[in-house]
Design a protein around this motif. Structure first.
Motif, PDB file in Angstrom:
ATOM      1  N   CYS A  45      -7.174   2.515   3.560  1.00 25.38           N
ATOM      2  CA  CYS A  45      -6.477   3.777   2.969  1.00 25.38           C
ATOM      3  C   CYS A  45      -7.425   4.338   1.814  1.00 25.38           C
ATOM      4  N   CYS A  88      -4.692  -0.052   0.194  1.00 27.11           N
ATOM      5  CA  CYS A  88      -5.267  -1.152   0.661  1.00 27.11           C
ATOM      6  C   CYS A  88      -6.975  -0.469   1.111  1.00 27.11           C
ATOM      7  N   CYS A 126       0.888  -1.002   0.077  1.00 24.55           N
ATOM      8  CA  CYS A 126       0.114  -0.026   0.057  1.00 24.55           C
ATOM      9  C   CYS A 126       0.802   1.169  -0.016  1.00 24.55           C
TER      10      CYS A 126
HETATM   11 ZN   LIG Z   1      -2.907   1.316   3.401  1.00 30.11          ZN
END
Ligand SMILES: [Zn+2]
Ligand SMILES: [Mn+2]
Ligand SMILES: [Mn+2]
Ligand SMILES: [Zn+2]
Lengths: 157, 157
Positions: free
Chosen positions: A139, A136, A91
């Motif tokens: 996020c 991810c 990520c």
């Molecule tokens: Zn993330």
DNA sequence: TATTAAATAGGATTAAATCCTATTTAGGTG
DNA sequence: CACCTAAATAGGATTTAATCCTATTTAATA
């Protein structure tokens, strides 16, 4: 932990309290920690554990194929206790690294990877890996609404 | 070079002599150079070009999708003028990075990559690539006879 | 228990990347 | 063309991960 003792003996690595603790901390981890994160954790038990020992130990373990080193994508390197064949998703926002494996109904795509003849003939390939990057779920939802700009952080894209 | 001017205008990047020279040096390169290598090269033309400018410029170019950044596998990061879809082979001995593409009779294995449902659903994937490591042909023959030991160089495996 | 090669602690060093800021300059405007 | 300004640069300082150095400690073995 049996594997740990076995591998240490195999490789003539002395079993020290530091090594045991570092190994335990890594296997207990879930997010591919850096040496510094392991250090912070194990320091609770060994207040004067040096960061160099953590780095040295983890690299030693990797050399003995007890763990894996994972590139940090511009950050400090990360370590992986999972020795099974698997791949990684990184990520770019929170910098966590997630494991994934090919779907159970699907063979690992690397198994069917056909390389150019020249590559197979000339090069000695010792490692194959798929690296995915993106955002991810956490996020992603954090940024819901916000414009998804790839802001440069410290020159980083 | 037309692409360069076009991309600069698109992204409102000023066309400076330094940027032109850095871009030219990178496109002329073949081995995915580091910022330091580019700096050494372009310094011949601009003796007081700063290394920071080289780094900043290359990262800026990458942000504008004019070039790519490639992880250095523990070394300093490398840059790639080749914007076509391709993959990399990293020689752990000489640290050169070689391009390769799927065989012409074979679709890119990433095209057929099937990810676990959870990955596809939860994550926003912005990058996919295959990373191979091993020994290039030169390093392989250099080591012919010698035992192929993965000697730790500065803790590196 | 004595021996010794290996491991550790802790501070020093290195090297890549980035930051800071005074100065310069590219590109737009009249 | 001459001017203006935001953007870019140079050069030195700083940061940080990783590694090095070496005196001291310790695990393994006999
Ligand atoms: Zn993330
Ligand atoms: Mn993993
Ligand atoms: Mn390439
Ligand atoms: Zn090589």
């Amino acid at each position: 932990m049996d594997l740990f003792f076995e591998k240490c003996r195999e490789n003539k690595l002395k079993i020290t309290p530091q090594r045991v603790a570092i190994y335990k901390a890594l296997t207990a981890s879930v997010s591919h920690p850096s040496a510094e994160q392991i250090h912070k954790e194990v320091k609770k038990l060994f207040p004067n554990l040096s960061l160099d020992t953590v780095n040295r130990t983890l690299v030693t373990f990797a050399g003995a194929h007890m763990i894996d080193v994972v590139e940090g994508h511009g950050d400090s390197r990360r370590f992986d206790p999972n020795r099974e064949a698997h791949h990684h998703f990184y990520c770019v926002s929170c910098r966590k690294i997630f494991d994934f494996q090919a779907d159970s109904f699907q063979a690992d795509p690397l198994d069917s990877l056909v390389l150019p003849r020249e590559m197979e003939e000339k090069f000695l390939i010792t490692g194959k890996r798929i690296c995915l990057t993106g955002y991810c779920d956490q996020c992603r939802s954090k940024m819901a609404g916000k414009k998804l700009t790839l802001v440069a952080v410290k020159h980083r894209i």
